[in-house]
Motif scaffolding. Structure first.
Motif, PDB file in Angstrom:
ATOM      1  N   VAL A  22      11.525  47.839  38.038  1.00 20.98           N
ATOM      2  CA  VAL A  22      10.835  46.593  38.538  1.00 20.98           C
ATOM      3  C   VAL A  22       9.306  46.631  38.260  1.00 20.98           C
ATOM      4  CG1 VAL A  22      10.798  45.036  40.366  1.00 20.98           C
ATOM      5  CG2 VAL A  22      13.055  46.248  39.602  1.00 20.98           C
ATOM      6  N   GLY A  23       8.559  45.919  37.782  1.00 18.99           N
ATOM      7  CA  GLY A  23       7.190  45.731  37.674  1.00 18.99           C
ATOM      8  C   GLY A  23       6.626  45.807  38.995  1.00 18.99           C
ATOM      9  N   SER A  24       5.580  46.131  39.217  1.00 23.63           N
ATOM     10  CA  SER A  24       4.623  46.039  40.373  1.00 23.63           C
ATOM     11  C   SER A  24       4.206  44.652  40.779  1.00 23.63           C
ATOM     12  CB  SER A  24       3.381  47.185  40.441  1.00 23.63           C
ATOM     13  OG  SER A  24       2.633  46.550  39.264  1.00 23.63           O
ATOM     14  N   ASP A  25       3.946  43.925  39.858  1.00 23.85           N
ATOM     15  CA  ASP A  25       3.525  42.395  40.031  1.00 23.85           C
ATOM     16  C   ASP A  25       4.639  41.566  40.197  1.00 23.85           C
ATOM     17  OD1 ASP A  25       4.405  42.650  37.337  1.00 23.85           O
ATOM     18  OD2 ASP A  25       2.746  41.493  36.466  1.00 23.85           O
ATOM     19  N   THR A  26       5.949  42.194  40.333  1.00 29.59           N
ATOM     20  CA  THR A  26       7.179  40.922  40.601  1.00 29.59           C
ATOM     21  C   THR A  26       6.898  40.709  41.826  1.00 29.59           C
ATOM     22  OG1 THR A  26       8.502  42.613  39.076  1.00 29.59           O
ATOM     23  CG2 THR A  26       9.531  41.038  40.621  1.00 29.59           C
ATOM     24  N   ASP A  27       7.581  39.265  41.932  1.00 27.96           N
ATOM     25  CA  ASP A  27       7.320  38.695  43.206  1.00 27.96           C
ATOM     26  C   ASP A  27       8.189  39.357  44.483  1.00 27.96           C
ATOM     27  OD1 ASP A  27       7.457  35.917  44.870  1.00 27.96           O
ATOM     28  OD2 ASP A  27       9.336  36.622  44.819  1.00 27.96           O
ATOM     29  N   PRO A  28       7.610  39.418  45.613  1.00 25.41           N
ATOM     30  CA  PRO A  28       8.318  40.532  46.459  1.00 25.41           C
ATOM     31  C   PRO A  28       9.448  40.280  46.937  1.00 25.41           C
ATOM     32  CG  PRO A  28       6.032  40.162  47.022  1.00 25.41           C
ATOM     33  CD  PRO A  28       6.306  39.306  45.829  1.00 25.41           C
ATOM     34  N   ARG A  29       9.768  38.926  46.980  1.00 25.51           N
ATOM     35  CA  ARG A  29      11.151  38.629  47.697  1.00 25.51           C
ATOM     36  C   ARG A  29      12.145  38.810  46.410  1.00 25.51           C
ATOM     37  NH1 ARG A  29      14.773  38.197  51.508  1.00 25.51           N
ATOM     38  NH2 ARG A  29      16.511  36.496  51.032  1.00 25.51           N
ATOM     39  N   LEU A  30      12.050  38.453  45.215  1.00 21.69           N
ATOM     40  CA  LEU A  30      12.681  38.708  44.101  1.00 21.69           C
ATOM     41  C   LEU A  30      12.737  40.243  43.865  1.00 21.69           C
ATOM     42  CD1 LEU A  30      14.129  38.061  41.578  1.00 21.69           C
ATOM     43  CD2 LEU A  30      12.121  38.019  40.298  1.00 21.69           C
ATOM     44  N   ALA A  31      12.015  40.980  44.169  1.00 23.83           N
ATOM     45  CA  ALA A  31      12.181  42.438  44.087  1.00 23.83           C
ATOM     46  C   ALA A  31      13.046  43.186  45.092  1.00 23.83           C
ATOM     47  CB  ALA A  31      10.823  43.258  44.087  1.00 23.83           C
ATOM     48  N   LYS A  32      12.912  42.553  46.136  1.00 19.30           N
ATOM     49  CA  LYS A  32      13.520  42.794  47.465  1.00 19.30           C
ATOM     50  C   LYS A  32      15.175  42.649  47.222  1.00 19.30           C
ATOM     51  CE  LYS A  32      14.490  42.401  52.334  1.00 19.30           C
ATOM     52  NZ  LYS A  32      13.834  41.812  53.655  1.00 19.30           N
ATOM     53  N   VAL A  33      15.443  41.255  46.817  1.00 21.37           N
ATOM     54  CA  VAL A  33      16.750  40.679  46.401  1.00 21.37           C
ATOM     55  C   VAL A  33      17.424  41.607  45.347  1.00 21.37           C
ATOM     56  CG1 VAL A  33      18.265  38.704  45.641  1.00 21.37           C
ATOM     57  CG2 VAL A  33      16.350  38.381  47.574  1.00 21.37           C
ATOM     58  N   MET A  34      16.663  41.866  44.274  1.00 21.31           N
ATOM     59  CA  MET A  34      17.335  42.563  43.197  1.00 21.31           C
ATOM     60  C   MET A  34      17.722  43.949  43.395  1.00 21.31           C
ATOM     61  SD  MET A  34      18.109  40.241  41.003  1.00 21.31           S
ATOM     62  CE  MET A  34      18.504  41.379  39.795  1.00 21.31           C
ATOM     63  N   ASN A  35      16.449  44.649  44.038  1.00 19.82           N
ATOM     64  CA  ASN A  35      16.715  46.061  44.229  1.00 19.82           C
ATOM     65  C   ASN A  35      17.925  46.139  45.410  1.00 19.82           C
ATOM     66  OD1 ASN A  35      14.590  46.703  42.888  1.00 19.82           O
ATOM     67  ND2 ASN A  35      13.170  46.968  44.589  1.00 19.82           N
ATOM     68  N   ALA A  36      18.308  45.123  46.083  1.00 14.78           N
ATOM     69  CA  ALA A  36      19.470  45.417  47.149  1.00 14.78           C
ATOM     70  C   ALA A  36      20.624  45.048  46.262  1.00 14.78           C
ATOM     71  CB  ALA A  36      19.285  44.505  48.373  1.00 14.78           C
ATOM     72  N   LEU A  37      20.713  44.135  45.670  1.00 13.57           N
ATOM     73  CA  LEU A  37      21.891  43.773  44.626  1.00 13.57           C
ATOM     74  C   LEU A  37      22.279  45.095  43.792  1.00 13.57           C
ATOM     75  CD1 LEU A  37      23.979  42.035  43.462  1.00 13.57           C
ATOM     76  CD2 LEU A  37      22.180  41.342  41.821  1.00 13.57           C
ATOM     77  N   VAL A  38      21.262  45.622  43.185  1.00 13.19           N
ATOM     78  CA  VAL A  38      21.662  46.813  42.478  1.00 13.19           C
ATOM     79  C   VAL A  38      22.161  47.971  43.125  1.00 13.19           C
ATOM     80  CG1 VAL A  38      20.605  48.591  40.789  1.00 13.19           C
ATOM     81  CG2 VAL A  38      19.946  46.198  40.450  1.00 13.19           C
ATOM     82  N   SER A  39      21.521  48.020  44.244  1.00 10.74           N
ATOM     83  CA  SER A  39      21.964  49.241  45.176  1.00 10.74           C
ATOM     84  C   SER A  39      23.383  49.094  45.870  1.00 10.74           C
ATOM     85  CB  SER A  39      20.905  49.176  46.589  1.00 10.74           C
ATOM     86  OG  SER A  39      21.502  50.230  47.351  1.00 10.74           O
ATOM     87  N   HIS A  40      23.853  47.885  46.123  1.00  9.05           N
ATOM     88  CA  HIS A  40      25.041  47.571  46.467  1.00  9.05           C
ATOM     89  C   HIS A  40      26.028  47.595  45.306  1.00  9.05           C
ATOM     90  CE1 HIS A  40      23.907  46.973  50.787  1.00  9.05           C
ATOM     91  NE2 HIS A  40      23.144  46.109  50.425  1.00  9.05           N
ATOM     92  N   LEU A  41      25.723  46.910  44.296  1.00  7.33           N
ATOM     93  CA  LEU A  41      26.635  46.820  43.234  1.00  7.33           C
ATOM     94  C   LEU A  41      27.049  48.251  42.696  1.00  7.33           C
ATOM     95  CD1 LEU A  41      28.091  45.201  41.204  1.00  7.33           C
ATOM     96  CD2 LEU A  41      25.978  45.021  39.910  1.00  7.33           C
ATOM     97  N   HIS A  42      25.922  48.972  42.413  1.00 10.87           N
ATOM     98  CA  HIS A  42      26.193  50.453  41.929  1.00 10.87           C
ATOM     99  C   HIS A  42      27.099  51.133  43.095  1.00 10.87           C
ATOM    100  CE1 HIS A  42      23.094  50.973  38.635  1.00 10.87           C
ATOM    101  NE2 HIS A  42      23.381  49.630  38.636  1.00 10.87           N
ATOM    102  N   ALA A  43      26.936  50.991  44.369  1.00 11.86           N
ATOM    103  CA  ALA A  43      27.590  51.713  45.250  1.00 11.86           C
ATOM    104  C   ALA A  43      28.953  51.120  45.117  1.00 11.86           C
ATOM    105  CB  ALA A  43      26.920  51.519  46.661  1.00 11.86           C
ATOM    106  N   PHE A  44      29.253  49.996  44.977  1.00 11.09           N
ATOM    107  CA  PHE A  44      30.814  49.235  44.861  1.00 11.09           C
ATOM    108  C   PHE A  44      31.328  50.118  43.774  1.00 11.09           C
ATOM    109  CE2 PHE A  44      32.988  46.295  42.188  1.00 11.09           C
ATOM    110  CZ  PHE A  44      33.980  46.333  42.810  1.00 11.09           C
ATOM    111  N   ILE A  45      30.509  50.205  42.636  1.00  8.49           N
ATOM    112  CA  ILE A  45      31.091  50.587  41.590  1.00  8.49           C
ATOM    113  C   ILE A  45      31.691  52.345  41.677  1.00  8.49           C
ATOM    114  CG2 ILE A  45      30.928  51.313  38.966  1.00  8.49           C
ATOM    115  CD1 ILE A  45      29.325  48.695  38.820  1.00  8.49           C
ATOM    116  N   LYS A  46      30.684  52.781  42.284  1.00  5.40           N
ATOM    117  CA  LYS A  46      30.869  54.298  42.682  1.00  5.40           C
ATOM    118  C   LYS A  46      32.063  54.309  43.622  1.00  5.40           C
ATOM    119  CE  LYS A  46      26.106  55.551  41.672  1.00  5.40           C
ATOM    120  NZ  LYS A  46      24.946  56.115  42.084  1.00  5.40           N
ATOM    121  N   ASP A  47      32.236  53.679  44.528  1.00  5.33           N
ATOM    122  CA  ASP A  47      33.217  53.646  45.508  1.00  5.33           C
ATOM    123  C   ASP A  47      34.585  53.458  45.051  1.00  5.33           C
ATOM    124  OD1 ASP A  47      34.355  53.724  48.386  1.00  5.33           O
ATOM    125  OD2 ASP A  47      34.330  51.651  48.322  1.00  5.33           O
TER     126      ASP A  47
END
Length: 286
Positions: A22-47
């Motif tokens: 994720v680029g450093s100039d990405t909208d902060p809210r978009l970065a927060k939402v997408m980072n959380a989405l990736v984190s939870h989605l990957h955790a689900f797949i691993k679980d």
């Protein structure tokens, strides 16, 4: 970002590999939402240790869900509804103090452009169903009446269908109306006692419910959108007390405070009466 700053993908470091791009100039809210989405989605797949066959089936399910969407039907919203996501988003965004009328989901069958009607008008144009008088008051949290409150109402017909679902069967608009309160904050109009009905279950969402052993039914309800100057708009249903599906609403829309009494009356013109008061929150209070 340099190549050295990008993590190589491994099972253990999958989240860091993706979020690190994720680029450093990405909208902060978009970065927060997408980072959380990736984190939870990957955790689900691993679980659940998702198999490739299950992944392919999930892709096919989402593809079919998209293919069911058109100008009259939104299968993705239906999916959100039956997973409780719509109600959770609504709850987070409509927190209100005790005593205020609670929100619930809007539903897919609201129609803009319905004309304003004189208070007391019968919104049932086909006259089919058990007649019902709907009445109550719109007030602030202290019980003071709110004049000029706009009440947008709609319901299904006696067979459980909304007019937009049967444009060649029901008169348009049927079981819909808009009313504006006077100085006393009162509203009243005639319609029919709503009936429970199934959400559209002929698509992938309906098939999913079947596999999960869940029914597609919603308990009977009248829809309301109540707005008043200087106050937060309320989107609610008044649910018929005693309905068989109150505790198992397919879209989780029932709240105890929105269950309304429907009382039989001796009046031949309106066989039922339902009274429900709306208590509004000032916009500055939320």
């Amino acid at each position: 970002m340099s190549d050295s700053a990008i993590a190589y993908f491994t099972e253990d470091d999958s989240v860091a590999a993706v979020t690190g791009r994720v680029g450093s100039d990405t909208d902060p809210r978009l970065a927060k939402v997408m980072n959380a989405l990736v984190s939870h989605l990957h955790a689900f797949i691993k679980d659940v240790e998702l198999t490739q066959a299950e992944w392919a089936q999930a892709i096919a399910f989402l593809t079919k869900t998209g293919q069911m969407c058109d100008g009259n039907r939104q299968e993705f919203i239906l999916l959100s509804d039956v997973l409780g996501v719509s109600m959770l988003v609504d709850a987070i965004n409509n927190r209100r103090p005790d005593g205020a009328t609670e929100n619930t989901v809007l539903g897919p069958f609201h129609v803009d452009g319905v004309p304003e009607m004189q208070m007391g008008t019968n919104i049932s144009k086909d006259g089919v169903g058990e007649s019902c008088l709907f009445e109550g008051r719109v007030t602030d949290l202290h019980g003071a009446p709110l004049a000029g409150a706009r009440i947008d109402v709609w319901s299904d017909n006696a067979e459980g269908f909304y007019d937009v679902q049967q444009p060649d069967v029901q008169p348009q608009p049927n079981n819909r109306g808009i009313f504006v309160t006077g100085e006393d904050g009162r509203y009243w109009f005639a319609g029919i006692k709503p009936v429970s009905y199934p959400i559209p279950d002929d698509g992938p969402v309906g098939q999913m419910l079947g596999h999960l052993g869940r029914h597609p039914y919603r308990p009977a309800h009248m829809h309301f959108i109540v707005s008043a100057p200087g106050h937060e708009t309320v989107i609610a249903h008044t649910f018929v007390k005693g309905d068989d599906y109150l505790r198992s609403d397919a879209v989780f829309g029932v709240k105890k405070t929105l269950i309304a009494d429907y009382e039989a009356t001796p009046d031949a013109a309106t066989a039922w009466r339902s009274t429900f008061d709306f208590k509004m929150v000032p916009e500055a209070a939320t």
